[in-house]
Every structure is written in C-alpha cells, then in structure tokens.
Design a protein around this motif. Structure first.
Motif, PDB file in Angstrom:
ATOM      1  N   MET A  41       6.345  40.886 -36.430  1.00 21.00           N
ATOM      2  CA  MET A  41       7.205  41.465 -35.403  1.00 21.00           C
ATOM      3  C   MET A  41       8.660  41.046 -35.593  1.00 21.00           C
ATOM      4  N   GLY A  42       8.874  39.771 -35.924  1.00 22.21           N
ATOM      5  CA  GLY A  42      10.242  39.317 -36.144  1.00 22.21           C
ATOM      6  C   GLY A  42      10.914  40.014 -37.308  1.00 22.21           C
ATOM      7  N   GLN A  43      10.162  40.198 -38.388  1.00 22.11           N
ATOM      8  CA  GLN A  43      10.731  40.871 -39.557  1.00 22.11           C
ATOM      9  C   GLN A  43      11.004  42.348 -39.263  1.00 22.11           C
ATOM     10  N   ALA A  44      10.099  42.978 -38.528  1.00 20.24           N
ATOM     11  CA  ALA A  44      10.297  44.385 -38.180  1.00 20.24           C
ATOM     12  C   ALA A  44      11.511  44.565 -37.274  1.00 20.24           C
ATOM     13  N   MET A  45      11.639  43.723 -36.269  1.00 23.42           N
ATOM     14  CA  MET A  45      12.774  43.846 -35.352  1.00 23.42           C
ATOM     15  C   MET A  45      14.089  43.529 -36.041  1.00 23.42           C
ATOM     16  N   SER A  46      14.060  42.580 -36.970  1.00 26.44           N
ATOM     17  CA  SER A  46      15.268  42.278 -37.738  1.00 26.44           C
ATOM     18  C   SER A  46      15.692  43.475 -38.587  1.00 26.44           C
ATOM     19  N   THR A  47      14.695  44.127 -39.186  1.00 23.29           N
ATOM     20  CA  THR A  47      15.002  45.307 -40.009  1.00 23.29           C
ATOM     21  C   THR A  47      15.635  46.413 -39.182  1.00 23.29           C
ATOM     22  N   LEU A  48      15.073  46.700 -38.015  1.00 31.23           N
ATOM     23  CA  LEU A  48      15.608  47.776 -37.183  1.00 31.23           C
ATOM     24  C   LEU A  48      16.932  47.382 -36.529  1.00 31.23           C
ATOM     25  N   HIS A  49      17.109  46.095 -36.250  1.00 31.15           N
ATOM     26  CA  HIS A  49      18.387  45.634 -35.699  1.00 31.15           C
ATOM     27  C   HIS A  49      19.523  45.837 -36.705  1.00 31.15           C
ATOM     28  N   ASP A  50      19.229  45.611 -37.974  1.00 29.69           N
ATOM     29  CA  ASP A  50      20.232  45.778 -39.018  1.00 29.69           C
ATOM     30  C   ASP A  50      20.384  47.228 -39.461  1.00 29.69           C
ATOM     31  N   HIS A  51      19.524  48.105 -38.927  1.00 30.12           N
ATOM     32  CA  HIS A  51      19.536  49.504 -39.350  1.00 30.12           C
ATOM     33  C   HIS A  51      19.477  50.399 -38.108  1.00 30.12           C
TER      34      HIS A  51
END
Length: 410
Positions: A109-119
């Motif tokens: 979840m952390g990696q997914a949210m980081s990806t969408l936050h940066d994109h």
C-alpha cells in the motif's frame, strides 16, 4: 474528447502505473496487479503479493454538466453535451502469505500510494499505450488522480455491500473523463450579414505590451479559416527580429510545425504561406505563436492565436447522387488535407450532419451514406474536427454562397 473506451483506458493506465511502481522495489518483484471485483480478487491458492484495482463508483462531473467540447461546439450551433465522469477506484493490498511473517500488505500500500502521489496526472502517452483504440489521451482536460479519505462509517457501508472480508484499502478519484456524444445534431447555415448593412461591434485592445504580440491572423478574402496554400497575414506589435518564425501546433501533431516568415516583415506585420502538404497538415484547430530571435537577448515567444485550417472538397462539384431502392444515397468525396482515423469527419448536407464511414488509415477518400435521403438540391460542407470547408465567399458585399458547393439528390 473520447469514446466509450475511456473508462477502460483509465483503469488500464492505473494498472500499468502500479505495476511499474511496485517492481521498482526489490522486495515486491513478485507482486501482481489485478482488476477484479473484490469478492473474486483473492484466490485461496494465491499467497503472493497482490494489489487489486476495483472501480466501485462513477459520478457525473458537476463542472461539465450540459457543456459541449470547446472547439467542436460553435457559437449559435446546438450540440449534444459531453458526458463528463468522475471515476472512483478502490485499491486493495493482499500481502505475501497473508502477512504471516512480514506486513507485506502495508509495504504494497505504501509503495502504491507513493507511486500515485508522484504521478497525479495521467500522461497522454501512457493512456494511449494502455488500451487499444482509445482516444482519451487527446481530450482537452488531463485526468487527475486524487486521494479520497474515508470515514469508518463509509468503510463499513462499502465493505458490507461487497459481502467480503475487509482488507487494507484506499480510494482514489480519477477526474475528469469526457465522453463525446454520438448523436447527430441539426446544423444551421452560416449567417451572411449581421443586421442592416452588416452592422456590428468590433472590440480591439488598446494596451501596447513590451513583448512580441500577435493581435490578428487574417486568412485571404476575409474567410474565417485558412486552407492549404493560403497566404496568412499576421499583425501585431514588437514582431521584428534577426530571425522570426511561426510555430503551428495542433493536438493531431506530436511536434509543432515551424515556418520562417516571408521576406519584408516589419515590426507590426508579417506574412507566411501555408504549405500545400495534404499529408502533414491535418485540418482542424491550430494555435500559432511567433518566435522572435536576436535583438541582443534570448528568443522571445508571443501569445498564441487560434487558427482554423479548413478542409476542402476536391471532388468535381456540383454533383448528383441517386437514391437506392431503400431510399438511401451514397456520396463519395475526395478531400484535402487527408483525414486521419482519430479525426471526427462529417458531411453537412443542408442542415443534416452525416458522419463518414469508418476508415483505418490516413486517406483523402471519404464515403457518406445519407439515410432516408430527401430529393432536392443541398448546400454541402465537409467538417473535420469542428472546422468546415469554405461555403461562403466573404470577398463579395454582401457575402454569397459558393454556387459549386452543392449536391443534387434524385
């Protein structure tokens, strides 16, 4: 604008983004991303890391209600409003071995949210590559991703409706998705005069900016749009320089076209001729900006001005078409510039709009089927991406219709 594949294109683009983001982490190389309903997302035999994307809600966009697409909806012409949608996705994490040894679901979840936050914005190239035959990438607004907070009450209601056990999840909004209406709308003929003696109000700016400014783009013969081979006159202020070029940009071209201005340009006026290149200058709406070099400083770019490049019917006109036994009539036309599969092409027959038969490659040959054709003489215009071929001669006073732009249906 976009077609019915728009929602699927957003989902597929999210899928690709999350896969790329997860696989940048060495501990999540085995992670998969699925797009299943939540009651079927996790197979009992699957113990690997997994993210699931589920579209759980769709709402109309309040800002696009009863709105037409700019550029395709002209003043005084009614059109079916665009369907603006906000999409709501639930992203659910399933950890390796159900987090028995490490909280992998939290890591996912952390990696997914980081990806969408940066994109936060979906790129045109990403959307284009994600799903076949979609044209969401070309719509006027970008699709933006926004994290949606949930209260405990909302979470309880949502998962009760799914009838499955709660898993660590987060919601995102993807907005806005614009789907163009396929309904044909009546199209009136152009207005030739505005009241007695063509009276009207002309507003003109009086402020003089210190940077290059284009005030007006004038096609030949006072026409509202230009054609291939036409000489365009640009007037403005502070347009002189060692080198002056014009950049023509449109959504149908990946790179703007740059043309040097003709010799004899001054500080207030310059001219350029549109090349007669049907394969590389698609009809439609363009923006034009002047790039002024020299004067002891960096290149300076002017404001952008709109320019319509109009299609031209190259078939012999006027022409005659005969109805078939079922009452339909077929019109075969050639045109310049060539049209592309992603462009919206229609024939305006009197006040009727008739979409072109589908074509898979760039072409100058078009076919139109007039259903339940009515016998008679009709003015015709070819409309490509909202720009009509020339029907009115504005060089005369008052303006007149071009007598050749007619079709007779027998």
């Amino acid at each position: 604008m976009s077609n019915g594949t728009a929602i699927a294109a957003v989902t597929a683009t999210l899928h690709n983004l999350l896969i790329s983001g997860l696989h940048t982490d060495i501990d999540l190389q085995d992670a998969t991303v699925t797009m299943l309903p939540l009651d079927r997302a996790r197979d009992n035999s699957n113990n690997a890391n997994q993210l699931n994307i589920f579209l759980y809600h769709v709402l109309p966009s309040g800002s696009w209600r009863n709105m037409g697409i700019p550029g395709l909806t002209r003043s005084g012409v009614g059109a079916a409003p665009v369907l603006g949608l906000n999409l709501y996705y639930l992203i659910t994490a399933f950890g390796q071995e159900n987090d028995a040894k490490r909280p992998f679901s939290h890591h996912l979840m952390g990696q997914a949210m980081s990806t969408l936050h940066d994109h936060p914005l979906l790129g045109a190239d990403e959307i284009k590559a994600a799903y076949p035959k979609n044209d969401l990438w070309a719509q006027i607004e970008r699709v933006r991703l926004t994290l949606q907070p949930f209260s405990m009450e909302e979470i309880a209601k949502l998962w009760t409706g799914f009838q499955t056990q709660y898993r660590l999840s987060v919601a995102y909004e993807a907005a806005v998705v614009l789907i163009e209406s396929t309904r044909a709308t009546p199209v009136p003929l152009p207005v030739l005069t505005r009241g007695p003696a063509d009276s009207g109000v002309i507003a003109q700016a009086s402020l003089v900016p210190p940077f290059p400014t284009i005030d007006q783009v004038t096609p030949p013969n006072n026409q509202p749009s230009a054609g291939l081979g036409d000489l365009l006159v640009f007037t403005g202020k502070n347009l002189a320089g060692t080198q002056v070029a014009l950049q023509f940009a449109t959504a149908r071209l990946a790179v703007p076209i740059t043309l040097p201005v003709d010799a004899g340009a001054t500080d207030t006026q310059m001219t350029v001729k549109v090349p007669n290149d049907p394969a590389n200058w698609p009809a439609g709406m363009y923006t034009v900006a002047a790039v002024v070099s020299g004067n002891g400083g960096p290149d300076r770019t002017s404001n952008e001005m709109p320019l319509a490049i109009a299609p031209r019917i190259t078939s012999a006109l006027p022409m005659t078409a005969s109805r078939t036994t079922d009452g339909n009539a077929q019109l075969n036309l050639t045109c310049s510039p060539e049209v592309r599969p992603e462009q919206r092409v229609a024939l305006l027959l009197g006040s009727r709009e008739i979409l072109a038969e589908s074509f898979s490659a760039q072409t100058g040959d078009l076919t139109f089927i007039v259903a339940v054709a009515v016998p008679g003489d009709f003015w015709i215009r070819l409309r490509v991406d909202g720009v009509d071929s020339q029907l009115v001669n504005y060089a005369t006073t008052p303006p007149t219709f071009d007598a050749t732009q007619k079709v007779t249906i027998q």
